[in-house]
Write a protein that holds these residues in place. Structure first.
Motif, PDB file in Angstrom:
ATOM      1  N   ALA A  12      24.466 -60.618 -12.326  1.00  0.00           N
ATOM      2  CA  ALA A  12      25.265 -60.421 -11.111  1.00  0.00           C
ATOM      3  C   ALA A  12      26.639 -59.846 -11.454  1.00  0.00           C
ATOM      4  CB  ALA A  12      25.410 -61.739 -10.350  1.00  0.00           C
ATOM      5  N   ALA A  13      27.243 -60.331 -12.533  1.00  0.00           N
ATOM      6  CA  ALA A  13      28.561 -59.833 -12.936  1.00  0.00           C
ATOM      7  C   ALA A  13      28.486 -58.360 -13.330  1.00  0.00           C
ATOM      8  CB  ALA A  13      29.115 -60.666 -14.090  1.00  0.00           C
ATOM      9  N   ARG A  14      27.432 -57.974 -14.074  1.00  0.00           N
ATOM     10  CA  ARG A  14      27.278 -56.568 -14.459  1.00  0.00           C
ATOM     11  C   ARG A  14      27.061 -55.691 -13.231  1.00  0.00           C
ATOM     12  NH1 ARG A  14      24.976 -59.155 -18.602  1.00  0.00           N
ATOM     13  NH2 ARG A  14      22.861 -59.113 -17.770  1.00  0.00           N
ATOM     14  N   ARG A  15      26.261 -56.166 -12.284  1.00  0.00           N
ATOM     15  CA  ARG A  15      26.008 -55.415 -11.052  1.00  0.00           C
ATOM     16  C   ARG A  15      27.310 -55.236 -10.264  1.00  0.00           C
ATOM     17  NH1 ARG A  15      22.879 -58.890  -8.338  1.00  0.00           N
ATOM     18  NH2 ARG A  15      24.737 -59.645  -7.315  1.00  0.00           N
ATOM     19  N   ASP A  16      28.075 -56.308 -10.131  1.00  0.00           N
ATOM     20  CA  ASP A  16      29.359 -56.227  -9.420  1.00  0.00           C
ATOM     21  C   ASP A  16      30.328 -55.283 -10.131  1.00  0.00           C
ATOM     22  OD1 ASP A  16      28.398 -57.977  -7.527  1.00  0.00           O
ATOM     23  OD2 ASP A  16      29.497 -59.718  -8.304  1.00  0.00           O
ATOM     24  N   GLY A  17      30.331 -55.320 -11.455  1.00  0.00           N
ATOM     25  CA  GLY A  17      31.193 -54.437 -12.231  1.00  0.00           C
ATOM     26  C   GLY A  17      30.831 -52.978 -12.028  1.00  0.00           C
ATOM     27  N   ARG A  18      29.546 -52.685 -12.017  1.00  0.00           N
ATOM     28  CA  ARG A  18      29.109 -51.299 -11.789  1.00  0.00           C
ATOM     29  C   ARG A  18      29.480 -50.837 -10.383  1.00  0.00           C
ATOM     30  NH1 ARG A  18      24.842 -53.148 -15.138  1.00  0.00           N
ATOM     31  NH2 ARG A  18      24.871 -52.009 -17.093  1.00  0.00           N
ATOM     32  N   ALA A  20      31.985 -51.909  -8.623  1.00  0.00           N
ATOM     33  CA  ALA A  20      33.437 -51.711  -8.624  1.00  0.00           C
ATOM     34  C   ALA A  20      33.780 -50.360  -9.254  1.00  0.00           C
ATOM     35  CB  ALA A  20      34.128 -52.849  -9.376  1.00  0.00           C
ATOM     36  N   GLU A  21      33.092 -49.988 -10.326  1.00  0.00           N
ATOM     37  CA  GLU A  21      33.350 -48.708 -10.979  1.00  0.00           C
ATOM     38  C   GLU A  21      32.997 -47.536 -10.066  1.00  0.00           C
ATOM     39  OE1 GLU A  21      31.110 -49.251 -14.542  1.00  0.00           O
ATOM     40  OE2 GLU A  21      32.669 -50.489 -15.463  1.00  0.00           O
ATOM     41  N   ILE A 107      42.535 -49.499 -11.883  1.00  0.00           N
ATOM     42  CA  ILE A 107      42.120 -49.596 -10.484  1.00  0.00           C
ATOM     43  C   ILE A 107      41.733 -51.047 -10.282  1.00  0.00           C
ATOM     44  CG2 ILE A 107      40.429 -48.972  -8.758  1.00  0.00           C
ATOM     45  CD1 ILE A 107      40.992 -46.265  -9.296  1.00  0.00           C
ATOM     46  N   ALA A 108      42.449 -51.700  -9.380  1.00  0.00           N
ATOM     47  CA  ALA A 108      42.175 -53.100  -9.060  1.00  0.00           C
ATOM     48  C   ALA A 108      41.455 -53.160  -7.717  1.00  0.00           C
ATOM     49  CB  ALA A 108      43.472 -53.891  -9.007  1.00  0.00           C
ATOM     50  N   LEU A 109      40.386 -53.915  -7.683  1.00  0.00           N
ATOM     51  CA  LEU A 109      39.646 -54.130  -6.452  1.00  0.00           C
ATOM     52  C   LEU A 109      39.683 -55.609  -6.123  1.00  0.00           C
ATOM     53  CD1 LEU A 109      37.654 -51.886  -8.239  1.00  0.00           C
ATOM     54  CD2 LEU A 109      37.115 -51.570  -5.853  1.00  0.00           C
ATOM     55  N   PRO A 115      40.903 -50.310  -2.653  1.00  0.00           N
ATOM     56  CA  PRO A 115      41.229 -50.257  -4.087  1.00  0.00           C
ATOM     57  C   PRO A 115      42.698 -49.914  -4.281  1.00  0.00           C
ATOM     58  CG  PRO A 115      39.241 -49.010  -3.610  1.00  0.00           C
ATOM     59  CD  PRO A 115      39.836 -49.394  -2.287  1.00  0.00           C
ATOM     60  N   ARG A 116      43.261 -50.397  -5.358  1.00  0.00           N
ATOM     61  CA  ARG A 116      44.663 -50.127  -5.687  1.00  0.00           C
ATOM     62  C   ARG A 116      44.708 -49.394  -7.021  1.00  0.00           C
ATOM     63  NH1 ARG A 116      49.600 -53.477  -5.199  1.00  0.00           N
ATOM     64  NH2 ARG A 116      51.209 -52.061  -5.941  1.00  0.00           N
TER      65      ARG A 116
END
Length: 125
Positions: A12-18, A20-21, A107-109, A115-116
């Motif tokens: 789940a963390a890898r999916r969320d990271g992708r 976000a990218e 880039i912060a989400l 996004p910032r």
């Protein structure tokens, strides 16, 4: 926590990271950047996004956190140094990028927010 639960959490963390990218890349493209690569592995570090606008080569770290301040804090000095070296290595290998100015961006989400983008996020730190 069981091994199965840890694996599910990691997936789940890898999916969320992708995800976000991808959002970060879309945000940068809307600002006029050309995305040159995702998750680029180098001997020094893995670069989340490599983007170009004009003569600026942005090595972009993408962080999904509750605030920009927390996102900035999560990238250590050692990691920033490795990311800068990784960007320089990639630029040196690509003829069209050898004279580009390399910059480390963030880039912060955050949930429920746009996004910032923080160009030169650590101002040479």
């Amino acid at each position: 926590m069981s091994l199965e639960a840890r694996r599910a959490r990691g997936t789940a963390a890898r999916r969320d990271g992708r995800r976000a990218e991808v959002w970060a890349a879309i945000w940068l493209m809307a600002k006029g950047y050309r995305i040159l690569g995702f998750r680029l592995k180098t001997p020094q570090a893995e670069i989340d996004l490599l983007a170009l606008r004009g003569r600026v080569l942005a090595v972009v770290e993408v962080k999904r956190r509750v605030s920009l301040a927390i996102a900035l804090e999560t990238v250590t000095q050692d990691q920033r140094d490795r990311l800068r070296r990784a960007g320089a290595t990639l630029a040196a290998r690509r003829p069209g990028l050898q004279d580009a100015a390399i910059r480390l961006d963030l880039i912060a989400l955050a949930p429920g927010r746009l996004p910032r983008h923080s160009p030169d996020a650590w101002n040479g730190a």
